[in-house]
Write a protein that holds these residues in place. Structure first.
Motif, PDB file in Angstrom:
ATOM      1  N   VAL A 104      17.104  30.404-108.935  1.00 38.58           N
ATOM      2  CA  VAL A 104      16.500  30.985-107.731  1.00 38.58           C
ATOM      3  C   VAL A 104      17.315  32.174-107.231  1.00 38.58           C
ATOM      4  O   VAL A 104      16.869  32.905-106.343  1.00 38.58           O
ATOM      5  CB  VAL A 104      16.348  29.947-106.596  1.00 38.58           C
ATOM      6  CG1 VAL A 104      15.361  28.866-106.976  1.00 38.58           C
ATOM      7  CG2 VAL A 104      17.702  29.354-106.203  1.00 38.58           C
ATOM      8  N   SER A 105      18.484  32.390-107.815  1.00 36.51           N
ATOM      9  CA  SER A 105      19.310  33.535-107.416  1.00 36.51           C
ATOM     10  C   SER A 105      18.732  34.863-107.876  1.00 36.51           C
ATOM     11  O   SER A 105      19.291  35.915-107.559  1.00 36.51           O
ATOM     12  CB  SER A 105      20.736  33.377-107.963  1.00 36.51           C
ATOM     13  OG  SER A 105      21.381  32.275-107.363  1.00 36.51           O
ATOM     14  N   VAL A 106      17.607  34.849-108.606  1.00 43.87           N
ATOM     15  CA  VAL A 106      16.978  36.115-108.997  1.00 43.87           C
ATOM     16  C   VAL A 106      16.264  36.768-107.813  1.00 43.87           C
ATOM     17  O   VAL A 106      15.974  37.967-107.850  1.00 43.87           O
ATOM     18  CB  VAL A 106      15.947  35.930-110.142  1.00 43.87           C
ATOM     19  CG1 VAL A 106      16.639  35.421-111.388  1.00 43.87           C
ATOM     20  CG2 VAL A 106      14.784  35.033-109.722  1.00 43.87           C
ATOM     21  N   TYR A 107      16.013  36.006-106.741  1.00 41.53           N
ATOM     22  CA  TYR A 107      15.221  36.550-105.631  1.00 41.53           C
ATOM     23  C   TYR A 107      16.058  37.478-104.758  1.00 41.53           C
ATOM     24  O   TYR A 107      17.171  37.146-104.344  1.00 41.53           O
ATOM     25  CB  TYR A 107      14.645  35.411-104.797  1.00 41.53           C
ATOM     26  CG  TYR A 107      13.625  34.602-105.556  1.00 41.53           C
ATOM     27  CD1 TYR A 107      12.414  35.166-105.949  1.00 41.53           C
ATOM     28  CD2 TYR A 107      13.877  33.281-105.908  1.00 41.53           C
ATOM     29  CE1 TYR A 107      11.480  34.425-106.667  1.00 41.53           C
ATOM     30  CE2 TYR A 107      12.954  32.537-106.622  1.00 41.53           C
ATOM     31  CZ  TYR A 107      11.749  33.113-106.997  1.00 41.53           C
ATOM     32  OH  TYR A 107      10.832  32.392-107.709  1.00 41.53           O
ATOM     33  N   GLY A 111      16.364  35.591 -97.506  1.00 39.35           N
ATOM     34  CA  GLY A 111      16.163  35.091 -96.157  1.00 39.35           C
ATOM     35  C   GLY A 111      14.721  34.690 -95.898  1.00 39.35           C
ATOM     36  O   GLY A 111      14.377  34.256 -94.800  1.00 39.35           O
ATOM     37  N   ARG A 112      13.847  34.814 -96.904  1.00 36.21           N
ATOM     38  CA  ARG A 112      12.442  34.437 -96.745  1.00 36.21           C
ATOM     39  C   ARG A 112      12.303  32.919 -96.607  1.00 36.21           C
ATOM     40  O   ARG A 112      13.050  32.162 -97.218  1.00 36.21           O
ATOM     41  CB  ARG A 112      11.621  34.895 -97.955  1.00 36.21           C
ATOM     42  CG  ARG A 112      11.358  36.380 -98.017  1.00 36.21           C
ATOM     43  CD  ARG A 112      10.263  36.646 -99.030  1.00 36.21           C
ATOM     44  NE  ARG A 112       9.964  38.066 -99.156  1.00 36.21           N
ATOM     45  CZ  ARG A 112       8.784  38.527 -99.540  1.00 36.21           C
ATOM     46  NH1 ARG A 112       7.795  37.693 -99.838  1.00 36.21           N
ATOM     47  NH2 ARG A 112       8.576  39.826 -99.637  1.00 36.21           N
ATOM     48  N   HIS A 113      11.329  32.498 -95.847  1.00 32.91           N
ATOM     49  CA  HIS A 113      11.023  31.065 -95.699  1.00 32.91           C
ATOM     50  C   HIS A 113       9.525  30.861 -95.859  1.00 32.91           C
ATOM     51  O   HIS A 113       8.750  31.330 -95.028  1.00 32.91           O
ATOM     52  CB  HIS A 113      11.458  30.565 -94.315  1.00 32.91           C
ATOM     53  CG  HIS A 113      12.942  30.493 -94.112  1.00 32.91           C
ATOM     54  ND1 HIS A 113      13.678  29.355 -94.338  1.00 32.91           N
ATOM     55  CD2 HIS A 113      13.836  31.424 -93.716  1.00 32.91           C
ATOM     56  CE1 HIS A 113      14.949  29.588 -94.061  1.00 32.91           C
ATOM     57  NE2 HIS A 113      15.077  30.847 -93.691  1.00 32.91           N
ATOM     58  N   SER A 272      19.417  30.355 -90.628  1.00 33.25           N
ATOM     59  CA  SER A 272      19.107  31.689 -90.103  1.00 33.25           C
ATOM     60  C   SER A 272      19.883  32.798 -90.801  1.00 33.25           C
ATOM     61  O   SER A 272      19.746  33.965 -90.455  1.00 33.25           O
ATOM     62  CB  SER A 272      19.414  31.737 -88.602  1.00 33.25           C
ATOM     63  OG  SER A 272      20.791  31.449 -88.371  1.00 33.25           O
ATOM     64  N   GLY A 273      20.682  32.439 -91.795  1.00 30.80           N
ATOM     65  CA  GLY A 273      21.507  33.424 -92.485  1.00 30.80           C
ATOM     66  C   GLY A 273      20.734  34.237 -93.505  1.00 30.80           C
ATOM     67  O   GLY A 273      19.551  33.982 -93.785  1.00 30.80           O
ATOM     68  N   GLU A 274      21.415  35.207 -94.096  1.00 29.21           N
ATOM     69  CA  GLU A 274      20.788  36.106 -95.072  1.00 29.21           C
ATOM     70  C   GLU A 274      20.288  35.371 -96.307  1.00 29.21           C
ATOM     71  O   GLU A 274      19.375  35.847 -96.988  1.00 29.21           O
ATOM     72  CB  GLU A 274      21.779  37.196 -95.489  1.00 29.21           C
ATOM     73  CG  GLU A 274      22.145  38.180 -94.383  1.00 29.21           C
ATOM     74  CD  GLU A 274      23.115  39.237 -94.850  1.00 29.21           C
ATOM     75  OE1 GLU A 274      23.525  39.175 -96.038  1.00 29.21           O
ATOM     76  OE2 GLU A 274      23.465  40.133 -94.056  1.00 29.21           O
ATOM     77  N   GLN A 275      20.880  34.224 -96.613  1.00 30.23           N
ATOM     78  CA  GLN A 275      20.469  33.460 -97.789  1.00 30.23           C
ATOM     79  C   GLN A 275      19.783  32.148 -97.409  1.00 30.23           C
ATOM     80  O   GLN A 275      19.617  31.259 -98.246  1.00 30.23           O
ATOM     81  CB  GLN A 275      21.681  33.168 -98.675  1.00 30.23           C
ATOM     82  CG  GLN A 275      22.305  34.416 -99.283  1.00 30.23           C
ATOM     83  CD  GLN A 275      23.467  34.079-100.197  1.00 30.23           C
ATOM     84  OE1 GLN A 275      24.414  33.414 -99.797  1.00 30.23           O
ATOM     85  NE2 GLN A 275      23.390  34.520-101.441  1.00 30.23           N
ATOM     86  N   GLY A 276      19.352  32.043 -96.155  1.00 29.31           N
ATOM     87  CA  GLY A 276      18.769  30.800 -95.678  1.00 29.31           C
ATOM     88  C   GLY A 276      17.564  30.334 -96.472  1.00 29.31           C
ATOM     89  O   GLY A 276      17.296  29.126 -96.580  1.00 29.31           O
ATOM     90  N   ASP A 280      15.120  26.770 -98.816  1.00 31.38           N
ATOM     91  CA  ASP A 280      13.705  26.589 -98.466  1.00 31.38           C
ATOM     92  C   ASP A 280      12.869  27.173 -99.602  1.00 31.38           C
ATOM     93  O   ASP A 280      12.159  28.155 -99.438  1.00 31.38           O
ATOM     94  CB  ASP A 280      13.382  27.275 -97.139  1.00 31.38           C
ATOM     95  CG  ASP A 280      11.980  26.967 -96.630  1.00 31.38           C
ATOM     96  OD1 ASP A 280      11.297  26.123 -97.252  1.00 31.38           O
ATOM     97  OD2 ASP A 280      11.581  27.568 -95.621  1.00 31.38           O
ATOM     98  N   VAL A 281      12.986  26.545-100.763  1.00 31.02           N
ATOM     99  CA  VAL A 281      12.333  27.037-101.978  1.00 31.02           C
ATOM    100  C   VAL A 281      11.057  26.237-102.222  1.00 31.02           C
ATOM    101  O   VAL A 281      11.097  25.010-102.321  1.00 31.02           O
ATOM    102  CB  VAL A 281      13.280  26.929-103.191  1.00 31.02           C
ATOM    103  CG1 VAL A 281      12.576  27.325-104.477  1.00 31.02           C
ATOM    104  CG2 VAL A 281      14.520  27.792-102.968  1.00 31.02           C
ATOM    105  N   ALA A 282       9.936  26.934-102.294  1.00 31.78           N
ATOM    106  CA  ALA A 282       8.650  26.276-102.506  1.00 31.78           C
ATOM    107  C   ALA A 282       8.552  25.730-103.929  1.00 31.78           C
ATOM    108  O   ALA A 282       8.836  26.449-104.894  1.00 31.78           O
ATOM    109  CB  ALA A 282       7.514  27.252-102.241  1.00 31.78           C
ATOM    110  N   ASN A 283       8.146  24.468-104.060  1.00 30.57           N
ATOM    111  CA  ASN A 283       8.030  23.849-105.381  1.00 30.57           C
ATOM    112  C   ASN A 283       6.595  23.445-105.720  1.00 30.57           C
ATOM    113  O   ASN A 283       6.365  22.739-106.707  1.00 30.57           O
ATOM    114  CB  ASN A 283       8.936  22.621-105.478  1.00 30.57           C
ATOM    115  CG  ASN A 283       8.549  21.531-104.483  1.00 30.57           C
ATOM    116  OD1 ASN A 283       7.500  21.597-103.831  1.00 30.57           O
ATOM    117  ND2 ASN A 283       9.388  20.503-104.364  1.00 30.57           N
ATOM    118  N   ASP A 284       5.617  23.880-104.904  1.00 30.46           N
ATOM    119  CA  ASP A 284       4.255  23.383-105.078  1.00 30.46           C
ATOM    120  C   ASP A 284       3.649  23.765-106.424  1.00 30.46           C
ATOM    121  O   ASP A 284       2.865  23.003-106.991  1.00 30.46           O
ATOM    122  CB  ASP A 284       3.352  23.845-103.923  1.00 30.46           C
ATOM    123  CG  ASP A 284       3.536  25.310-103.568  1.00 30.46           C
ATOM    124  OD1 ASP A 284       4.680  25.741-103.369  1.00 30.46           O
ATOM    125  OD2 ASP A 284       2.516  26.019-103.477  1.00 30.46           O
TER     126      ASP A 284
END
Length: 329
Positions: A104-107, A111-113, A272-276, A280-284
């Protein structure tokens, strides 16, 4: 139709994620060969074929793979474009599906949720970059993903796991917390308990990998487990270990003032941080394709059962923790 009795090549395969994938493949009745440098001992069953070489050595380093064919390849050890370009092209006509374990570090917008598969990635690193650092890790994996898709097209599957947890974990990041709770007493807990913890059990990652191979599933998938608040995670660890441990919540500002960050409090990311968004990674998408998730209590319990007899890395030392707690009151 589910494929039975496949011949699968695993690039890597002796440690942690690779080991779980190999063991799951064997349990499902498939035949497995692993390709490694052969420098570290492994505890894989004797039925696993060992092939030795070095992906950094170009065609010569991949000589052990020549003249062979497999139904599929799982790449768990590709970190640089040089490694992945060499293996992907060498195996182009020798394997069916090529599953690349990315991150997931490719994103780029962490900070997106929530973080979803179609979100922007970092600009790719140049193919001649070989040094893996905190700054290059994500961009390097982006380039590796691009190479796999370029070479394999619809025969490519990209898996982007969250932080991976479970038995055999050499990083000790998740394990640190389960072990610390198991020790009992007052312990430093980061934030106010409302930030998120999200990991993926290595065994869930392994089962999904096998599902992808058996059902020949293409595409890109985030692999993330249940999302818990930190207070819930602490409760899970307490129940799993049976420990009498008291969490002392220390807010993010205090931690920052004390110079305590990721290196001492692994897997803690302020919401609330830059990597928050990385918690919160969607797995659907993966769940719809067959990802099943282990109960967090089972992950904690099984990790502790393994770690109790295995030396672990030191993160926040007892002395440092005691000093912060004393100052915090």
């Amino acid at each position: 139709m589910t494929k039975q009795g496949m011949d699968v090549l695993v690039l890597g395969g002796t440690q942690f994620v690779g080991r779980h994938i190999v063991e799951t493949l064997l349990s499902a009745g498939h035949r497995v060969a692993v390709f490694t440098r052969g420098r570290t001992p492994d505890e894989l069953p004797e039925t696993v074929e060992r092939l030795h070489g070095d992906r950094d050595g170009g065609a010569e380093g991949l000589a052990a793979l020549s003249g062979r064919t497999w139904d599929a390849c799982v790449d768990v050890s590709g970190y640089t474009p040089r490694q992945v370009r060499a293996s992907a092209e060498a195996l182009r006509d020798s394997v069916g599906r090529y599953v690349f374990v990315s991150t997931v570090s490719v994103y780029a917008e962490q900070g997106r949720h929530p973080v979803r598969e179609d979100d922007p990635r970092f600009p790719p690193a140049a193919e001649d970059v070989t040094e893996v650092t905190g700054e290059t890790y994500g961009p390097l994996k982006v380039t590796c993903e691009d190479i796999v898709e370029e070479v394999y097209g619809e025969r490519a599957t990209l898996l982007r796991p969250q932080i991976v947890a479970g038995p055999y974990d050499p990083t000790g990041r998740y394990t640190y917390w389960v072990d610390r709770v198991a020790q009992g007493g007052r312990f430093l807990a980061p934030g106010d308990g409302s930030d998120s913890v999200q990991v993926i059990d290595a065994r869930d990652l392994a089962r999904f990998t096998v599902t992808v191979l058996e059902q020949d599933i293409p595409g890109v998938f985030n692999l993330a487990g249940p999302r818990l608040e930190w207070r819930e995670f602490v409760d899970v660890a307490r129940e799993a270990t049976g420990a009498n441990a008291e969490a002392v919540w220390v807010d993010a500002a205090t931690l920052e003032a004390q110079g305590i960050g990721w290196n001492e409090l692994p897997i803690y990311v302020p919401a609330s941080g830059e990597q928050g968004g990385l918690m919160d990674v969607a797995n659907d998408r993966a769940v719809a394709a067959g990802l099943t998730l282990t109960d967090p209590g089972a992950t904690a319990r099984d990790t502790r059962a393994w770690s109790a007899g295995t030396p672990q890395k030191v993160f926040l030392t007892p002395e440092r923790e005691a000093a912060v707690l004393a100052e915090h009151g």
